[in-house]
Design a protein around this motif. Sequence first.
Motif, PDB file in Angstrom:
ATOM      1  N   LEU A 122       0.818  -1.225   0.000  1.00 17.09           N
ATOM      2  CA  LEU A 122       0.000   0.000   0.000  1.00 17.09           C
ATOM      3  C   LEU A 122       0.850   1.273   0.000  1.00 17.09           C
ATOM      4  CD1 LEU A 122      -2.772  -1.068   2.561  1.00 17.09           C
ATOM      5  CD2 LEU A 122      -3.004  -0.863   0.069  1.00 17.09           C
ATOM      6  N   GLY A 123       2.190   1.107  -0.075  1.00 11.87           N
ATOM      7  CA  GLY A 123       3.060   2.286  -0.125  1.00 11.87           C
ATOM      8  C   GLY A 123       3.259   2.947   1.220  1.00 11.87           C
ATOM      9  N   GLN A 124       3.071   2.181   2.298  1.00 12.52           N
ATOM     10  CA  GLN A 124       3.167   2.769   3.644  1.00 12.52           C
ATOM     11  C   GLN A 124       4.403   2.294   4.411  1.00 12.52           C
ATOM     12  OE1 GLN A 124      -0.623   2.134   5.551  1.00 12.52           O
ATOM     13  NE2 GLN A 124      -1.705   3.258   3.963  1.00 12.52           N
ATOM     14  N   VAL A 125       5.445   1.932   3.662  1.00 11.68           N
ATOM     15  CA  VAL A 125       6.642   1.409   4.322  1.00 11.68           C
ATOM     16  C   VAL A 125       7.216   2.401   5.339  1.00 11.68           C
ATOM     17  CG1 VAL A 125       8.291   2.162   2.523  1.00 11.68           C
ATOM     18  CG2 VAL A 125       8.830   0.187   3.946  1.00 11.68           C
ATOM     19  N   GLU A 126       7.113   3.693   5.036  1.00  9.93           N
ATOM     20  CA  GLU A 126       7.678   4.720   5.938  1.00  9.93           C
ATOM     21  C   GLU A 126       6.870   4.838   7.238  1.00  9.93           C
ATOM     22  OE1 GLU A 126      10.204   7.658   3.863  1.00  9.93           O
ATOM     23  OE2 GLU A 126      10.735   5.608   4.303  1.00  9.93           O
TER      24      GLU A 126
END
Length: 221
Positions: A161-165
Amino acid sequence: MKPEPQSEQELLERAKEIAGITFKELADEAGMETPPDLRRDKGWVGQLLEWHLGATAGSKPQQDFEQLGIELKTIPISYTGKPLETTFVCVAPLTGVHGLTWHTSHVRNKLSRVLWVPVEGEREIPLAERRVGSPLIWSPTAQQEQQLQTDWEELMELIVLGQVEQITARHGEVLQLRPKAANSRVLTDAYGASGKMIKTLPRGFYLRTQFTAEILQQNFA
């Protein structure tokens, strides 16, 4: 380096033979220099044991004892036998992750069969004088595998979901995702929230200490 062991039993016997021996004695036999501490030599203990046990994989993604399907994990323990730090499992994939499943994951592959070698880890014991502990060979129980799978799926979903940070060390009950880099200048590609590529620190999967403590306790209780 010792030749690769031909059976699980032979591997376990080798690991038992070095139990109780100091790092310096093992390093002398292997013709290796014992560093003053592990600040600059994080992987030194693992390399020392790989030499004595005949591990062949090095840093490749497969198990350390590829023919036997067994991974080697050293685990620094306290005077009371408790793990002193989390255990690195493998680097986490941050791109090309669509379609990955738990059953084909590196984490599951690495943890399917593990030779755990406890080692003395208390800071005040000089590195040269620390000793190797009694080894054990382990596979996850159905319950442990379920815990690992649940955490892995939750963490991988956040990566997709592109929430690695947004992932912190608090995510995951037994498995966590943390930055894995020698320094903050080492960056890799990952998906951002908008779906575009971003640069971020490489991440690794780590087992929490309460999980590894449970493994040691079950086997040495």
